[in-house]
Design an enzyme around this catalytic site. Structure first.
Site, PDB file in Angstrom:
ATOM      1  N   GLU A   1       0.664  -1.126  -0.085  1.00 48.71           N
ATOM      2  CA  GLU A   1       0.010   0.054   0.009  1.00 48.71           C
ATOM      3  C   GLU A   1       0.757   1.286  -0.043  1.00 48.71           C
ATOM      4  OE1 GLU A   1      -3.033   0.398  -0.575  1.00 48.71           O
ATOM      5  OE2 GLU A   1      -3.545  -1.688  -0.516  1.00 48.71           O
ATOM      6  N   GLY A   2       1.895   1.342  -0.501  1.00 48.88           N
ATOM      7  CA  GLY A   2       2.805   2.316  -0.858  1.00 48.88           C
ATOM      8  C   GLY A   2       4.022   2.227   0.359  1.00 48.88           C
TER       9      GLY A   2
END
Lengths: 598, 598
Positions: free
Chosen positions: B447-448
């Protein structure tokens, strides 16, 4: 794939850790600079070409227990034989038993490279070398002549049997018992856990060194004796006799170093032999077993420190290679065409992103700092056999807990950063970064947890010569900072002033601890032991990187060393102020907060 | 074994993160304090009694790919059904589609507990909830009525398909293509990697949300569209039709979360159906797919933050329990008789050793700090739907990268400390501490990555309202420090002054970054992004612990909260000075040291 950094290792040995002046001063016998280079080069070749390619299969297959025998990973027995035939087992052993009698510095450098290749493989031979040391120092002539030549040649391996289920770091409570027999032998009964390479198929015989307690022994650590218990008894002509009553009951399912069999060993349950009891021979004197172990404990701790350096180096190499190849996003100021996987896409190699560069440089600093500290410790061990023996023995004593803890913490931290640099690929086992993260995690634990190292550092090492050894060391570090200042090199940035500040933190924390100990405030001193140990390691990192930068005059590499040194000074070692603060004023809140733990 | 800390969670939600005033202010509809307690209690019971007992088998068996289908670990399909039947999938979903429309704060609290029970299990349902959000916000009425009721009830699960081999964080370069068909549907062709729960046997159907590019789409991120691609096509009457041309090609062999199948998904290779091409329906508008994803990206990041909190909580509980039971050595001042494993031996439980207490208290601080930050972020999300929407949306935006990064770093650090507290046992998989260390490691990546969070924080969140949102937040933090000073409580020690100093570091670093951005010194600002993000998280940890201590008046627990707050202030947050220094003066040496990386 790992490539042994032979040049960097040689530089650190010679120009940071003290090998060059020791060679010049004739402190290391007939060893020459050329021979050093030749040994390092060949050890590096073996690590790169022979060990590293078998790391992954070792991790995947692991050591397997089949019908009471341990089957090692495919290719590993042959790898071990090649290693022993290369003479690597005998590097530091005495020529009297076939060894080469080389300095410890060369051993730790080679250890680093083999452990980078595969920590699970390298740990086995390392333990044999420890067993050789203990036996050489304390064994009877009969034991030495029977076992040492074959252990030094690598024909037989050794194992060290200390831990029991309720006796980890605290060996005083162990229960394995030894009974005297009229023929001068002993019979051992008990269970040992976490015995590394307690059973395997590398060699025909395994020489177990086992701590046990005699029936009439005093309680605690003064009632422990050391015994030699071979897997197979040895006939008078040196051939193998019957199986001894000692066997591997099970092996552990571990987070990492899967190729290294971690055995639960059972002694004397009657599985083998005419009557129950594993036949053992006393090493050293009765009830003096721990003293025998302490002979080699420091070396073992340093050897574990080398595992930390080794993992850190391997993880750093892997991460840098990946960060150059992998492209993603567009770094600020990036105008390149993009090489590697995203060629032509306009994306930057991720190494161009400042955040990734920060991770990689941090990995470099921790790795090189840990390497310098461990090599300096080995140097002190070597020098402690010559003139100024007391000085160097104290230096080795002082550096050992720092080397073990700082390097193994660096191994974990750097391996974790290595996974992060790889992004999602880091979490996939095939990439190999995850293996390093798993393998690294044991090193801060075994051979005395890093918390125990910190207790040792504060309560036994700081007070050496009433603190004067430490004070002398701090003066040496100040001298490095002063030289960095005098160099007046723009490339060194604020190295001198930052290093000075960090050394002042070390001095303040040290004096506070010495005063606390002197005043009997033991609990307060111990509350700050771990922050102090970290503080010491960071200061040494800054100082040794500066020493290297100063030693590397004029050429292109000077620019690199100076730049990394500056990065360490301006981006890494600034933590020392907060660490000093924890040492000198953290104990009160720690004690008060115990209520939270219930 | 994990026991959900329902009371602590409720306290943090209500008295630190803002739930109590929001309830009192009527900002959360008909939700009552009693209902909050009931939901938390039942979510905690489910996590403790149903999820946690199946974590170990999930790790050991893992998800297995057999003939193109994924077989989940024993007991997991039944666990999922019990979870869905408990209504947990529909907590935050709109009542229009069968959801309960409850605030996000309750969702993240429940998420924390389920992830503590088993992160590999909890991540699957979490992704479905994300898919529900995206579909509810952007899907056509037909898609919503066809899919949402069954996804909200949990009868079908969803998956999110973003990543491709060369498009991780940088989605602009993805290659999966979608072709228009005359009937208004699309045909998709391509490969997606790292697709969590892309295939499994929990549900009969799986609703894949897939990013792809139309043939005439603009290059880069503005040419990406979002499609719904079901595993089985759905007949008009809602029954399942033929298999769609989408399947799982392989699953990854990962470091952790073994029970979570991480799939390589193939769309449109002709394996199923009459003609090649996976049949998909557009979600939202063509070429606006990333905007649809961003709707839920922040929530997904916060959900990953909850995994960090969850692992930290589970690791802390496990380590404290072990440290009370395990005895070893004699702590300074220890006169107890020894409980637990070494009873009567005179040894201390290891929790008595100052170094172990320091590790456990550090774990507590990081866990509770991460919990408070993530809950405060969820609170801001909830409040952003009401009055002062802009203020709260900015607060949620600002807190999201900090919540994601600080909590997931805490998960890794705390899990690593947890292994260390266990000593040798921590390295043995059966103990469970190692699983947490493995599972934790993905959260700072997906998620980043946390590095990407830091870029987001510095370049997009700091400048919100020209920096005034941040300045207002800092003023709120100062108010907490001032109240800690006014409390004049000896138990708080130096909390007020230490917190003030840390906030000053945050302010100085923030203003430096804002100036650097304003002056176009992007690379310099990004060089300090990660230290800044850490600095922010530490300040919030100190402030929120103080807020909790101040809110917890008079009774016994006040003593505990104050004591932990003081420990955080005097032993943890002091790092902020060095972090500020890295932000404001670290970029030069970082840039200069790039030469080292070759």
């Amino acid at each position: 794939m790992y490539k042994a950094p032979v040049e960097e290792i040689a530089f650190t040995l010679k120009h940071v850790a003290g090998l060059a002046p020791a060679l010049e001063g004739g402190h290391l016998g007939e060893l020459t600079d050329d021979l050093v280079d030749a040994i390092l080069s060949e050890a590096g070749r073996f690590a790169t070409e022979e060990v590293a390619p078998l790391a992954e299969i070792g991790d995947r297959q692991g050591a397997r227990l089949v019908d009471g025998a341990v089957k090692m990973p495919d290719g590993w027995p042959a790898l071990y034989k090649a290693w022993a035939e290369g003479g690597w087992n005998s590097l530091t052993a005495s020529p009297e038993f076939g060894g080469q009698g080389l300095p410890h510095m060369l051993h730790v450098a080679a250890l680093e490279m083999w452990n980078s290749g595969s920590m699970a493989f390298a740990i086995g031979p390392t333990l044999t070398i420890g067993a050789i040391e203990a036996l050489a120092a304390h064994g009877s002539d009969h034991l030495k002549s029977t076992y040492l030549p074959k252990m030094v040649s690598g024909e037989w391996m050794g194992s060290m049997n200390l831990t029991e289920p309720h006796a980890g770091s605290d060996l005083g409570v162990m229960k394995t018992r030894a009974e005297r027999r009229d023929d001068g032998t002993y019979r051992l009964f008990g269970q040992k856990i976490f015995i590394t390479y307690g059973e395997h198929d590398f060699t025909d015989n395994i020489v177990h060194l086992v701590l046990a307690r005699l029936p009439d022994a005093p309680a605690g650590t003064r009632g422990i004796s050391l015994f030699l218990v071979p897997k197979f008894l040895v006939n008078d002509d040196g051939s193998l006799g019957p199986r001894n009553d000692a066997h591997c009951h099970s092996i552990e399912h571990k987070l990492g170093i899967h190729g290294s069999p971690t055995c639960t060993m059972i002694y004397g349950d009657g599985r083998f032999g005419d009557e129950p009891g594993a036949i053992g021979w006393l090493v050293g004197e009765e009830n003096r077993g721990l003293a025998c172990m302490f002979t080699m404990m420091n070396n073992a701790r340093l050897a574990v420190g080398m595992q930390g350096v080794a993992i850190a180096e391997a993880a750093t190499q892997k991460a840098i290679a990946y960060a150059k190849e992998r492209t993603q996003g567009k770094a600020p100021g990036w105008h390149g065409s993009g090489q590697g996987s995203g060629q032509g896409s306009g994306m930057s190699p991720i190494i161009e992103h400042p955040d990734v560069a920060r991770m990689l440089l941090t990995m470099k600093v921790l790795t090189q700092g840990a390497r310098a500290i461990t090599y300096a410790c080995a140097h002190a061990v070597d020098m402690s056999h010559g003139a100024e023996a007391k000085h160097w023995a104290e230096r080795a004593s002082l550096l050992t807990p720092i080397a073990k803890s700082f390097a193994t913490d660096a191994g974990v931290d750097v391996a974790s950063l290595g996974v992060q640099v790889h992004g999602g690929m880091g979490f996939i086992e095939e990439t190999g970064a995850a293996r390093l993260y798993r393998d690294a995690r044991i090193a801060p634990i075994y051979e005395g947890t890093n918390g125990i190292q910190a207790i040792d550092l504060v309560t036994r090492k700081l007070p050496l010569s009433d603190g004067d050894h430490l004070r002398g060391f701090i003066a040496e570090l100040r001298e490095i900072a002063a030289r960095a200042g005098q160099a007046n090199a723009p490339a060194l940035g604020e190295t001198a002033s930052r290093l000075d500040a960090a050394i002042a933190d070390l001095e303040a924390a040290s004096e506070w601890l010495l005063a606390a100990l002197a005043e009997g405030r033991q609990a307060e001193a111990l509350a700050g032991a771990t922050p102090y140990q970290r503080l010491f390691g960071l200061v040494l990192t800054g100082a040794y990187l500066a020493k290297g930068a100063l030693a590397d005059g004029g050429d292109g590499r000077n620019g690199e060393r100076a730049a990394l040194c500056r990065f360490a000074a301006e981006n890494i070692i600034g933590e020392t102020a907060a660490l000093r603060d924890r040492v000198v004023s953290g104990a009160g809140s720690l004690e008060a907060a115990r209520v939270v733990l219930g």
